[in-house]
Design an enzyme around this catalytic site. Structure first.
Site, PDB file in Angstrom:
ATOM      1  N   MET A 185       3.909   3.407  -2.797  1.00  0.00           N
ATOM      2  CA  MET A 185       4.026   5.184  -1.852  1.00  0.00           C
ATOM      3  C   MET A 185       3.547   4.330  -0.614  1.00  0.00           C
ATOM      4  SD  MET A 185       1.176   6.170  -5.264  1.00  0.00           S
ATOM      5  CE  MET A 185      -0.144   5.702  -4.203  1.00  0.00           C
ATOM      6  N   LYS A 229      -1.538  -6.790 -10.200  1.00  0.00           N
ATOM      7  CA  LYS A 229      -3.201  -6.476  -9.469  1.00  0.00           C
ATOM      8  C   LYS A 229      -3.126  -4.817  -9.989  1.00  0.00           C
ATOM      9  CE  LYS A 229      -5.117  -4.146  -5.320  1.00  0.00           C
ATOM     10  NZ  LYS A 229      -4.778  -2.737  -6.148  1.00  0.00           N
ATOM     11  N   ASP A 230      -2.121  -3.766 -10.532  1.00  0.00           N
ATOM     12  CA  ASP A 230      -2.558  -2.841 -11.792  1.00  0.00           C
ATOM     13  C   ASP A 230      -2.525  -3.141 -12.653  1.00  0.00           C
ATOM     14  OD1 ASP A 230      -3.091  -0.627  -9.181  1.00  0.00           O
ATOM     15  OD2 ASP A 230      -1.067  -1.881  -7.857  1.00  0.00           O
ATOM     16  N   GLN A 264      -1.609  -0.750 -15.056  1.00  0.00           N
ATOM     17  CA  GLN A 264      -0.142  -0.352 -15.306  1.00  0.00           C
ATOM     18  C   GLN A 264       0.614  -0.812 -15.304  1.00  0.00           C
ATOM     19  OE1 GLN A 264       0.904   2.294 -11.441  1.00  0.00           O
ATOM     20  NE2 GLN A 264       1.776   0.217 -10.223  1.00  0.00           N
ATOM     21  N   HIS A 322       3.530  -5.735  -1.650  1.00  0.00           N
ATOM     22  CA  HIS A 322       4.695  -5.407  -1.647  1.00  0.00           C
ATOM     23  C   HIS A 322       5.854  -6.272  -1.286  1.00  0.00           C
ATOM     24  CE1 HIS A 322       2.064  -2.062  -0.873  1.00  0.00           C
ATOM     25  NE2 HIS A 322       2.872  -1.215  -1.991  1.00  0.00           N
ATOM     26  N   ARG A 353      -5.655   0.666   0.191  1.00  0.00           N
ATOM     27  CA  ARG A 353      -6.938   1.053   0.242  1.00  0.00           C
ATOM     28  C   ARG A 353      -7.738   0.532   0.962  1.00  0.00           C
ATOM     29  NH1 ARG A 353      -5.286   3.434  -5.001  1.00  0.00           N
ATOM     30  NH2 ARG A 353      -4.530   6.076  -4.789  1.00  0.00           N
TER      31      ARG A 353
HETATM   32  O1  PAF Z   1       1.311   0.855  -7.246  1.00  0.00           O
HETATM   33  C1  PAF Z   1       1.458   2.467  -6.814  1.00  0.00           C
HETATM   34  O2  PAF Z   1       1.830   2.058  -6.187  1.00  0.00           O
HETATM   35  C2  PAF Z   1       2.523   3.184  -8.302  1.00  0.00           C
HETATM   36  O3  PAF Z   1       1.313   3.296  -9.638  1.00  0.00           O
HETATM   37  C3  PAF Z   1       3.592   3.354  -8.441  1.00  0.00           C
HETATM   38  C4  PAF Z   1       4.093   2.268  -9.509  1.00  0.00           C
HETATM   39  C5  PAF Z   1       4.881   3.644  -6.867  1.00  0.00           C
HETATM   40  C6  PAF Z   1       3.635   4.745  -9.294  1.00  0.00           C
HETATM   41  O4  PAF Z   1       3.858   6.125  -7.955  1.00  0.00           O
END
Ligand code: PAF
Length: 322
Positions: A67, A191-192, A195, A74, A229
């Site tokens: 995002m 970390k996520d 997800q 990243h 964040r």
């Molecule tokens: O982890 C993220 O930054 C978001 O949830 C993703 C995977 C890009 C989906 O919008």
């Protein structure tokens, strides 16, 4: 491949003028060091892919969905993708579908020019940065769009309990991005963690033709997991934030080195965070694959937490594999 074109740079500054997002910052266009393509429409991306990938024959394509507001976390995904793949595509898209009504969608940091510079320096080949309308048509944020619903057992607990609809939003956008980019590998940070489990299931349940590659958490020197964040934290909150990781380590030690019963170790961890001013949403020990709550020692286990410090919601976890 072309260097980012003048039209791409003016598209960035146009986006800057028109975003109207109230984002924290939207920085100035930059001249970029290396060849990198910025595509902002489906047609432009598909055209780039046809030229750069399809014509080249058997090349491996890696997708790093983001995002934006990029940080070293990243960049570690991108580094891994660069090792595995011939072509690396990064998507930058702040996905409205995964934000709740009272969440930070409008003020989520948008820093496209700085992100482009980092990606260019990292040797990324193409950035896919569609607008909401481009990716969703008129459907985003309404009932008029198709939504991917992951299995309930994965999305109703942990973050899903506090962010209803979040994982449907993530699954939907990841599905869309994978359909557009058609990668061989897609990279997600551990970390996520929830997800990551959701997208693993998405790929296997919808028979998507790609492999998810998880990448370990990157931490600051004091243990705080990197997150876009973190930029919201005040100086005092930033000083306290590493307690999250310290608490996870302590819970792990209690359970695995000191034979403390799982529920007792977790309760002590919640109490410690609460005493320091965190609002603990959850601190749980889970099966690393199904995310079922565990009350006895089991490996692999993942200990996960989400806690708010002031208005900032932080998540972290540790995985115990052996
Ligand atoms: O982890 C993220 O930054 C978001 O949830 C993703 C995977 C890009 C989906 O919008």
């Amino acid at each position: 491949m072309r260097k980012t074109s003048n039209s791409a740079l003016s598209a960035m500054s146009e986006r800057k003028k028109t975003a109207g997002t109230g984002a924290i910052n939207e920085d100035e266009p930059l001249e970029l060091a290396s060849n990198i393509e910025l595509t902002q429409s489906l047609t432009a991306f598909r055209e780039w892919r046809r030229r750069a990938v399809d014509k080249a024959g058997a090349v491996k394509v890696g997708l790093v969905p983001t995002m934006g507001a990029l940080h070293a976390g990243h960049m570690s995904l991108i580094e891994q993708a660069k090792k595995d793949c011939d072509i690396v595509v990064v998507s930058i898209f702040v996905n409205p579908l995964q934000f709740g009504p009272n969440e930070d969608y409008t003020r989520y940091p948008r820093t496209l020019s700085t992100d482009m510079k980092m990606l260019s320096d990292a040797g990324v080949h193409c950035v896919f940065n569609p607008s909401v309308e481009e990716l969703y048509g008129q459907g985003a944020g309404t009932d008029a769009t198709t939504v991917v619903v992951p299995p309930r057992f994965l999305i109703e607990r942990l973050c899903g309990e506090f962010r209803p609809g979040h994982f449907e939003g993530v699954a939907t956008v990841v599905c869309k991005l994978c359909n557009v980019v058609r990668p061989d590998y897609a990279y997600f940070g551990e970390k996520d963690y929830q997800q990551l489990q959701v997208v693993q299931r998405l790929v296997s349940d919808l028979n998507l033709n790609l492999e998810i590659r998880p990448v370990p958490i990157v931490r600051e020197h004091d243990g705080l997991a990197l997150s876009s964040r973190n930029a919201y934290l005040s100086k005092e909150e930033r000083a306290k934030a590493p307690l999250i990781y310290q608490t996870l380590l302590q819970v792990k030690k209690h359970i695995f080195a000191e034979n403390v019963p799982v529920e007792q170790a977790l309760a002590e961890g919640r109490k410690r965070l609460g005493a320091e001013g965190f609002e603990v949403q959850y601190l749980q020990a889970c099966d690393a694959e199904t995310l079922a709550f565990l009350d006895t020692r089991k490996i692999p286990m993942v200990i996960l937490t989400a806690a708010k410090l002031g208005a900032v919601r932080l998540i972290d976890n540790i995985i115990i594999r052996d």
